[in-house]
Design an enzyme around this catalytic site. Structure first.
Site, mmCIF file in Angstrom:
data_model
loop_
_atom_site.group_PDB
_atom_site.id
_atom_site.type_symbol
_atom_site.label_atom_id
_atom_site.label_comp_id
_atom_site.label_asym_id
_atom_site.label_seq_id
_atom_site.Cartn_x
_atom_site.Cartn_y
_atom_site.Cartn_z
ATOM 1 N N ARG A 139 -15.151 12.118 7.750
ATOM 2 C CA ARG A 139 -13.910 12.841 8.077
ATOM 3 C C ARG A 139 -13.615 13.919 7.035
ATOM 4 O O ARG A 139 -13.138 14.999 7.358
ATOM 5 C CB ARG A 139 -12.734 11.856 8.168
ATOM 6 C CG ARG A 139 -12.753 11.032 9.447
ATOM 7 C CD ARG A 139 -11.784 9.864 9.355
ATOM 8 N NE ARG A 139 -10.445 10.284 9.055
ATOM 9 C CZ ARG A 139 -9.546 9.550 8.366
ATOM 10 N NH1 ARG A 139 -9.863 8.343 7.932
ATOM 11 N NH2 ARG A 139 -8.352 10.018 8.124
ATOM 12 N N ASP A 144 -15.182 1.991 7.422
ATOM 13 C CA ASP A 144 -14.252 2.966 6.859
ATOM 14 C C ASP A 144 -14.932 3.815 5.795
ATOM 15 O O ASP A 144 -14.678 5.014 5.706
ATOM 16 C CB ASP A 144 -13.014 2.268 6.274
ATOM 17 C CG ASP A 144 -12.039 3.310 5.722
ATOM 18 O OD1 ASP A 144 -11.580 4.151 6.511
ATOM 19 O OD2 ASP A 144 -11.783 3.311 4.509
ATOM 20 N N HIS A 169 0.838 -1.194 0.000
ATOM 21 C CA HIS A 169 0.000 0.000 0.000
ATOM 22 C C HIS A 169 0.870 1.240 0.000
ATOM 23 O O HIS A 169 1.796 1.349 0.798
ATOM 24 C CB HIS A 169 -0.903 0.015 1.243
ATOM 25 C CG HIS A 169 -1.773 1.221 1.322
ATOM 26 N ND1 HIS A 169 -2.953 1.341 0.630
ATOM 27 C CD2 HIS A 169 -1.622 2.390 1.985
ATOM 28 C CE1 HIS A 169 -3.488 2.518 0.873
ATOM 29 N NE2 HIS A 169 -2.698 3.174 1.689
ATOM 30 N N LYS A 214 -8.779 -1.861 6.188
ATOM 31 C CA LYS A 214 -9.100 -2.346 4.827
ATOM 32 C C LYS A 214 -8.098 -3.410 4.402
ATOM 33 O O LYS A 214 -8.456 -4.433 3.840
ATOM 34 C CB LYS A 214 -9.029 -1.187 3.823
ATOM 35 C CG LYS A 214 -10.189 -0.241 3.912
ATOM 36 C CD LYS A 214 -10.067 0.858 2.874
ATOM 37 C CE LYS A 214 -8.999 1.844 3.248
ATOM 38 N NZ LYS A 214 -9.238 3.238 3.005
ATOM 39 N N SER A 269 -7.820 3.517 9.282
ATOM 40 C CA SER A 269 -8.546 3.460 8.013
ATOM 41 C C SER A 269 -7.785 2.589 7.008
ATOM 42 O O SER A 269 -8.351 1.669 6.392
ATOM 43 C CB SER A 269 -8.716 4.891 7.488
ATOM 44 O OG SER A 269 -9.001 4.912 6.121
HETATM 45 N N1 URA Z 1 -6.132 6.681 2.808
HETATM 46 C C1 URA Z 1 -7.047 5.964 3.474
HETATM 47 O O1 URA Z 1 -7.431 4.891 3.045
HETATM 48 N N2 URA Z 1 -7.530 6.470 4.611
HETATM 49 C C2 URA Z 1 -7.151 7.635 5.140
HETATM 50 O O2 URA Z 1 -7.613 8.025 6.186
HETATM 51 C C3 URA Z 1 -6.186 8.373 4.437
HETATM 52 C C4 URA Z 1 -5.681 7.860 3.264
#
Ligand code: URA
Length: 433
Positions: free
Chosen positions: A168, A161, A82, A187, A183
């Site tokens: 947010r 999320d 990621h 995932k 977050s």
């Molecule tokens: N990417 C995400 O998946 N979540 C965040 O809070 C910020 C960047």
């Protein structure tokens, strides 16, 4: 239990326990807690922070808020990677085939681009026919047979999320390390990989503007992995200039093709080799960095990584003839060259300005529902440290729009050209285990 008590507890700086965090996530996802109360709690978290233990629990509760995919029936360790997002970041598309050609198994869910940052899914969709939607069964089958799959997150994974991120976004609570870390990690952990490599970017084109914030975010995510018994490693890399030369969807796919054929930009290939070596060790394919890097280099030279890319594109219904003949990709009708006003050395390239410029040319989206022009974007001709002569080409803009003079100006201003090169601008990389 009562959401008001939970908000007050966090407002007053106390640690929330599992029952309280579970209550909040469950009832927010089930629509029993309204947005205004969830916003109050998010702001209390933003201002008061969270302990390591709370962040671990929050991540875990978000992870199990929807479907949790189990990939254990596929032999071998499943790897995921990621990036916190940048400009010209096409690493996953180069790295995936490189590691899969060495026997690694990449199981990756990706996102779309927003604002100045590009998204892997959009880049993939610039290949005609390519499908980023797969069922759980198709995803498992492709990882097993091809060794890699990159799909969208349009499943029922991590609904907490989805709701929290949207909230947010409109309540000034995005830039909060406990919330960003939970977050991203919730995932990743729900999508079934055994090992995760995080590339946390810092600099003008990144979410985290300073190396200290990037280190803090990386350490928080590695700690979540430890708390939840997953092999999570992180590297911190700079986004003080775009990665590679190409920014924009089909322009980046063409750079991916060149890189997999052994003609990639130095910074891109170096990052792919470093990241690939870490992932192949995480996946227990190699037990040291040198052997892993040699195998990755060998598979670029012998064409196996490029063949794996074609196999992956075909498995996701993309038209491989575009990969074999990249000149088939559409080229934007307006091609504008930007030339250097003086002789000197490139000391800085403002990645944010280049990313925004690409978006304004049509290559990115300002709002999630905006359409993207796959052929729009920017090709850099110079990178930090390069010498340049007055009148030499700095960058080329590609657009189908008719009004682009402001982008020409901003891209030119993104280049800082001085008489001497400042060595402190050379990129830095740090690893966190
Ligand atoms: N990417 C995400 O998946 N979540 C965040 O809070 C910020 C960047």
């Amino acid at each position: 239990m009562d959401i008001i008590e939970i908000i007050e507890k966090k407002r007053d700086g106390f640690e929330l326990n599992r029952e309280e965090i579970h209550y909040f996530i469950k009832n927010y996802v089930d629509n029993f807690i309204p947005d205004y109360q969830a916003s109050a709690l998010l702001m209390a978290i933003y201002l008061r922070g969270m302990s390591k233990k709370e962040i671990g629990i929050l991540t875990d509760e978000m992870r199990v808020s929807g479907e949790v995919w189990d990939l254990s029936m596929i032999p071998g360790l499943k790897l995921d990677k990621h990036s916190t997002g940048g400009v010209g970041d096409k690493v996953s598309l180069v790295l995936g085939p490189m590691i899969a050609s060495c026997g690694g198994k990449l199981a990756k869910m990706s996102g779309r681009g927003l604002g100045h940052t590009g998204g892997t899914l959009d880049k993939l969709e610039s290949i005609p026919g390519l499908d980023i939607h797969e069922t759980y069964e198709e995803f498992k089958n492709q990882i097993n047979t091809v060794g890699m799959a990159i799909i969208g997150q349009d499943t029922e994974i991590d609904p907490a999320d989805k709701k929290l991120y949207a909230l947010r976004d409109v309540t000034g609570t995005v830039s909060c390390i406990p919330l960003i870390a939970s977050s991203i990690m919730s995932k990743k952990l729900a999508s079934g990989a055994d090992c995760i490599l995080l590339d946390v970017k810092y600099g003008s084109g990144a979410f985290m503007k300073t190396i200290e914030d990037a280190k803090n975010l990386a350490q928080t995510m590695v700690d979540i992995g430890k708390e939840l018994n997953k092999d999570v490693k992180a590297e911190i890399t700079d986004m003080d200039q775009p990665l590679g030369f190409a920014v924009g969807n089909n322009l980046e796919i063409k750079e991916v093709i060149n890189t997999l054929k052994g003609n990639g930009p130095k910074d891109l290939i170096e990052l792919c080799l470093e990241s690939g070596a870490i992932m192949l060790q995480q996946g227990k394919i190699f037990d040291n960095e040198i052997d892993a890097k040699n195998a990755l280099i060998e598979n670029i030279k012998n064409g196996k990584a490029f063949d794996k890319f074609k196999e992956f594109i075909k498995a996701q219904k993309g038209d491989v003839s575009y990969i074999e003949n990249p000149e088939k990709f559409p080229v934007a009708k307006n091609v504008i060259e930007i030339h250097s006003p003086k002789t000197g050395f490139v000391n800085k390239i403002n990645a944010l300005a280049i990313g925004k410029g690409s978006m304004e040319l049509g290559g990115g989206r300002e709002k999630i529902e905006d359409e993207i022009d796959m052929s729009a974007g920017i090709i850099l001709n110079k990178k930090i440290g390069d010498s340049v002569k007055e009148g030499e080409l700095l960058a080329t803009l590609y657009t189908n729009k008719e009004e682009y003079s402001h982008v020409e100006k901003n891209v030119l201003e993104a280049f800082e050209i001085d008489d001497k090169f400042d060595e402190s601008n050379i990129s830095k990389k740090i690893s966190i285990n």
